[in-house]
Motif scaffolding. Structure first.
Motif, PDB file in Angstrom:
ATOM      1  N   VAL A 197      39.086  42.306  54.758  1.00 51.89           N
ATOM      2  CA  VAL A 197      38.982  43.353  55.783  1.00 51.89           C
ATOM      3  C   VAL A 197      40.394  43.566  56.329  1.00 51.89           C
ATOM      4  N   THR A 198      40.928  44.766  56.161  1.00 52.62           N
ATOM      5  CA  THR A 198      42.279  45.047  56.651  1.00 52.62           C
ATOM      6  C   THR A 198      42.216  45.841  57.937  1.00 52.62           C
ATOM      7  N   LEU A 199      43.155  45.583  58.826  1.00 52.19           N
ATOM      8  CA  LEU A 199      43.249  46.307  60.097  1.00 52.19           C
ATOM      9  C   LEU A 199      44.483  47.192  60.062  1.00 52.19           C
ATOM     10  N   SER A 223      36.993  46.414  52.931  1.00 51.32           N
ATOM     11  CA  SER A 223      36.732  47.163  54.160  1.00 51.32           C
ATOM     12  C   SER A 223      38.015  47.449  54.925  1.00 51.32           C
ATOM     13  N   ILE A 224      38.023  48.615  55.588  1.00 46.23           N
ATOM     14  CA  ILE A 224      39.170  49.079  56.364  1.00 46.23           C
ATOM     15  C   ILE A 224      38.735  49.312  57.802  1.00 46.23           C
ATOM     16  N   VAL A 225      39.490  48.775  58.748  1.00 50.57           N
ATOM     17  CA  VAL A 225      39.258  49.034  60.170  1.00 50.57           C
ATOM     18  C   VAL A 225      40.506  49.697  60.726  1.00 50.57           C
ATOM     19  N   SER A 244      36.202  40.357  62.150  1.00 48.86           N
ATOM     20  CA  SER A 244      36.562  39.313  61.165  1.00 48.86           C
ATOM     21  C   SER A 244      37.632  39.819  60.203  1.00 48.86           C
ATOM     22  N   VAL A 245      38.677  40.371  60.791  1.00 49.52           N
ATOM     23  CA  VAL A 245      39.797  40.907  60.011  1.00 49.52           C
ATOM     24  C   VAL A 245      40.475  39.779  59.239  1.00 49.52           C
ATOM     25  N   THR A 246      40.795  40.048  57.968  1.00 45.82           N
ATOM     26  CA  THR A 246      41.442  39.026  57.131  1.00 45.82           C
ATOM     27  C   THR A 246      42.917  39.290  56.887  1.00 45.82           C
ATOM     28  N   LEU A 272      41.702  35.521  60.007  1.00 39.57           N
ATOM     29  CA  LEU A 272      42.947  36.207  59.646  1.00 39.57           C
ATOM     30  C   LEU A 272      43.789  35.355  58.692  1.00 39.57           C
ATOM     31  N   ARG A 273      43.829  35.766  57.425  1.00 41.23           N
ATOM     32  CA  ARG A 273      44.578  35.029  56.409  1.00 41.23           C
ATOM     33  C   ARG A 273      46.053  35.399  56.408  1.00 41.23           C
ATOM     34  N   TYR A 274      46.342  36.699  56.568  1.00 46.78           N
ATOM     35  CA  TYR A 274      47.719  37.161  56.441  1.00 46.78           C
ATOM     36  C   TYR A 274      48.090  38.142  57.546  1.00 46.78           C
ATOM     37  N   ILE A 275      49.308  38.006  58.037  1.00 46.85           N
ATOM     38  CA  ILE A 275      49.994  39.083  58.748  1.00 46.85           C
ATOM     39  C   ILE A 275      51.228  39.406  57.918  1.00 46.85           C
ATOM     40  N   CYS A 276      51.244  40.601  57.329  1.00 46.10           N
ATOM     41  CA  CYS A 276      52.386  41.057  56.533  1.00 46.10           C
ATOM     42  C   CYS A 276      53.279  41.922  57.429  1.00 46.10           C
ATOM     43  N   PHE A 277      54.563  41.771  57.299  1.00 45.82           N
ATOM     44  CA  PHE A 277      55.463  42.569  58.131  1.00 45.82           C
ATOM     45  C   PHE A 277      56.726  42.908  57.346  1.00 45.82           C
TER      46      PHE A 277
END
Length: 494
Positions: A197-199, A223-225, A244-246, A272-277
């Motif tokens: 699930v991406t935010l 899924s996209i939020v 439940s954003v991943t 939340l598995r990843y925060i990409c930046f």
């Protein structure tokens, strides 16, 4: 495969595909709405129409319009809703647009801007069945067939904004294959699945969000939020917990706000598995604080460029502490080298230009074959970014050859702002440059030489605000006696 097939192959799925506030669509509903809008496009578009503009904010409507254009085999040309009249008109003419997809709010903005547009133009509203036609007595904008259409994955699908001015714009042409290869590389790099699930908080028309979040998750049937409005740590953490954003992708400015938020520990972010930046730098010490603040989250430093669809490298969580400051290694299918000024490949720790090769590299700049040939040489994309590779194969950025300003992860081109300033009757010369900012990393500022020393700086800011997106308006404008020049009379930037 073509981009439209990502959604079409899930046309029977009742899984929730995309959510925004209280609104949501299943994959089946998304297909149906996109197909309906695609039929309206085909009914209204001129026979030779190839490029369709999207003038929509982050929303489910944007997602529907994007795939409606794909279903109709059109080229998607997103225009940011913060763009001002001259920017919009310039894009419409340069990209040979005769049809725009927007909504009622967008129509309110476009109505005034388009009243003097010299060509026939049709506007379809995602939330209204009735098309709006501007200047039906005029002819269509002249078409040059600068893209072509073969019905294959090598066709151009998306044209994203990059450097250029309103009088001399520039758009990156990305093919179906460019995007699909980068999607697949991104999935392989992060081991994403249909359960993810991406935010989304970044603008959906940014290359970073378009590929790594939006299209990647459609490809997977995940899924996209969408989180509307400005990024706030509280609403971000609430949404992660509730949905439940991943995974999440952002610019460093958002991470700095998150670091300053005192109540982070009150939220459950275990999903939340990843925060990409990426997009600009973040001080190593602050990144280290974030890693310790969220020990269950994997922080992924990325590097990319619109011309590369856009992701090029990633520093995965397993390396984030031992290689702090690095942008990582190339993602699958992407080759990277450091090239010295004489064209030879650099040795470890030698600084040179970052060059990229792979199926993700753009087809070229729209109607700018001259610049395309300067940028893609012998199959290698010359990024204009400077960096080096360490003995372990990890890449580091050290600067850039271009004049670009990166503010909050958004690329700003000084020449575009200078062009607007120089249209003011009291300004004789202008130089736009970056000033440091604690949150955004850099912001644009300007030095100007004027013919009238009594010019009102506040009025100048207002002048810019009416012609430029808000993030391009110089935060400071300084009046100077002279602007330094090079020996041959060119502006000396500093």
């Amino acid at each position: 495969m073509r981009i439209k097939e990502l959604l079409q192959r899930r046309k029977q799925s009742t899984k929730i595909a995309i959510k925004y506030g209280e609104e949501s669509l299943t994959y089946k509903q998304w297909n149906e709405k996109a197909a309906d809008l695609s039929n309206r496009i085909m009914a209204q578009a001129s026979p030779d129409s190839r490029n369709i503009a999207l003038f929509l904010p982050n929303s489910i409507s944007y997602a529907v319009a994007y795939f409606a254009a794909a279903f109709a085999d059109k080229v998607v040309v997103p225009i940011g809703v913060k763009a001002k009249g001259p920017e919009i008109v310039s894009t419409l003419q340069y990209c040979e647009i005769d049809l725009i997809l927007t909504d009622t709010n967008g129509m309110d903005i476009l109505g005034e801007i388009l009243k003097d547009y010299p060509y026939q133009l049709c506007v379809l509203l995602v939330d209204d069945e009735n098309p709006r036609c501007f200047h039906p007595e005029c002819g269509n904008v002249e078409k040059t067939d600068a893209i072509g259409f073969e019905g294959t994955a090598d066709d151009v699908f998306l044209m994203l904004h990059t450097s250029g001015t309103t009088s001399n714009p520039k758009r990156v042409m990305l093919t179906h294959q460019n995007l699909l290869s980068n999607i697949e590389s991104n999935i392989q790099s992060l081991q994403l699945t249909a359960q993810d699930v991406t935010l989304i908080t970044l603008p959906m028309h940014f290359g970073y969000c378009n590929t790594a979040q939006f299209l990647t998750h459609v490809y997977l049937g995940a899924s996209i939020v969408i989180l509307g409005g400005i990024f706030f740590p509280k609403s971000f953490l609430e949404t992660v917990q509730q949905e439940s954003v991943t995974n999440f992708t952002c610019v460093p400015a958002a991470l700095l706000l998150l670091l300053q938020y005192r109540f982070s520990s009150q939220y459950d972010v275990s999903s939340l598995r990843y925060i990409c930046f990426g997009g600009s730098s973040i001080p190593a010490g602050q990144l280290e604080q974030l890693i310790h603040m969220f020990p269950t989250v994997g922080f992924v430093q990325t590097y990319g460029q619109t011309e590369a669809s856009p992701r090029i490298t990633a520093l995965l969580p397993c390396d984030c502490l031992k290689k702090l400051g690095s942008v990582g290694k190339p993602i699958p299918q992407v080759r990277v080298q450091i090239e010295l000024e004489d064209g030879t490949q650099a040795k470890p720790n030698q600084i040179g230009e970052i060059v990229v090769q792979g199926p993700n590299v753009m087809k070229g700049y729209y109607k700018r074959e001259d610049i395309t040939k300067q940028t893609i040489v012998n199959g290698w994309l010359h990024t204009g970014d400077l960096g080096y590779i360490d003995p372990d194969g990890y890449y580091y950025l050290t600067g850039r050859k271009k004049n670009m300003i990166i503010s909050g992860g958004i690329n700003i081109y000084p020449e575009e702002i200078e062009e607007i300033l120089l249209q003011h009757p009291a300004i004789e010369e202008a130089c736009v440059f970056a000033e440091p900012d604690a949150i955004l990393n850099e912001v644009p500022a300007a030095k100007i030489k004027v013919s009238d020393r009594g010019i009102d700086i506040h009025a100048l800011h207002e002048y810019c605000s009416q012609r430029l997106a808000s993030y391009k308006v110089p935060t400071q404008i300084y009046i100077v006696e002279e602007l330094p020049k090079t020996y041959n009379g060119k502006l000396k930037r500093y």
